[in-house]
Scaffold this active site. Sequence first.
Site, short mmCIF file in Angstrom:
data_model
loop_
_atom_site.label_atom_id
_atom_site.label_comp_id
_atom_site.label_asym_id
_atom_site.label_seq_id
_atom_site.Cartn_x
_atom_site.Cartn_y
_atom_site.Cartn_z
NE ARG A 1 15.44 7.97 -20.38
CZ ARG A 1 14.52 8.86 -20.03
NH1 ARG A 1 13.24 8.52 -20.09
NH2 ARG A 1 14.86 10.07 -19.62
NE ARG B 1 7.31 3.27 -24.56
CZ ARG B 1 6.98 4.00 -23.49
NH1 ARG B 1 7.85 4.15 -22.51
NH2 ARG B 1 5.80 4.57 -23.40
CD GLU C 1 6.37 11.87 -20.17
OE1 GLU C 1 7.48 12.21 -19.73
OE2 GLU C 1 5.84 10.76 -19.97
CB SER D 1 8.40 14.91 -16.75
OG SER D 1 7.40 14.01 -17.16
NE ARG E 1 8.56 10.31 -25.90
CZ ARG E 1 7.91 9.69 -24.92
NH1 ARG E 1 6.96 10.34 -24.26
NH2 ARG E 1 8.19 8.44 -24.60
#
Length: 437
Positions: free
Chosen positions: A263, A278, A350, A353, A391
């Site tokens: 990303r 990130r 987070e 999801s 994470r």
Amino acid sequence: MLDIKKMRQDPDHYKERLAQRGTQPADLDAIFELDDKRRNLIKDTEELKAKRNDVSKQIGAAKRNKESADDAIAEMQAVGDKINQIDQELNEVTEQFQDRMAHLPNMPHDGIPVGPDEDSNEEFKKVGTIPTFSFEPKAHWDVAENLGILDFERGAKVSGARFVYYVGLGAQLERAVYNFMLDEHMAEGYTEILPPYLVNDKTMYGTGQFPKFKKDVYQINNEDQELTLIPTAEVPLTNYFSDEVIPSENLPVYVTALTPSFRSEAGSAGRDTRGLIRMHQFNKVEMVKFAKPADSYAELEKMTANAESILQKLGLAYHVIKLSTGDMGFSAAETNDLEVWMPEQNIYREISSCSNTQDFQARRAHIQYRDDEGKLQYVHTLNGSGLAVGRTVAAILENCQNEDGSVNIPEVLVPYFHGITKITKENAVPFRKVLKK
């Protein structure tokens, strides 16, 4: 993609619900106008083509009777020119219509929180005990760099910011985490898949990344085609059945995969500039489901439970929140987010999801099944992180740290470490002494 037929049946409902996702009513009016124009052009060209067929028959009859067909031929040429003109306009209008439809987000499911951003999300479950420390807990990057198991400096030297080397037991921890996740998901009935990491534009379109989020990805251009490095395994996994009809008796289908995710993190400058939260490249174990519409929300709860189970077995405190209409992803109709406790920041972050996209992706990727009456219907697709591996590693480093800088390995991961129960300066990196010289 949404169903234009349903939109036309209840335009006010779609305007109201999509406004909750930031879509202006005028945007839908423009789509309806383009659809009207498109439908009228289709009607016009079909009428002209029928007329051309009639004139063609007249020409054939005239020739058989040895009569002049000049007028009929001239008329057919004029009709043909008009058809070409309308077809060109139809192509332009259809392209505009499809582009606007492709930029519409999914309809939010009834009952989810309504609000513009993450402040409107609702917590509905809290699990585990937040750890207490007799010392000031360090950030995961400080813990890892002190042990020598994460090397951000050399990652930046070789690739740039937001890249990292995992070293020694750091690499083994990452591997242990994702192997544990895969083993757990397969025990829950998921089939493991190792998919391609490069996909074409049609595949990115199928899951809703293109055209809206093209700026957020990395692309590779060559003479043959343009390919995209996957931002998530959701993309190749969901498109596994693109342009296919899944036998009804096979549903639901569960698949899982470990892949890197790439990303560009466009627009995230200044956010999480340190650590693993990130990154431009990170590993993720993804879960994807294909289900009948009547079963999809029960499958969403099962998928969320599958992700929760990983955190529970790792002994990490977390909570589950229902995302609001303004915070959900583009393709989602409903999303449950899992956020893990991070001691140094003193907040939940987070880590997964889990979303039901209903038939939004299936329409774009043309994934169908036959219902009990034999009619083709679109499946519902679901996706969820099970979990974001980096994470998870960050959460373990922060929650399992000791005052002396060592890190306890969660009990369920010890078998993947061949009996090692703690990461210390002494065992973390075998070549540490060589580096110091």
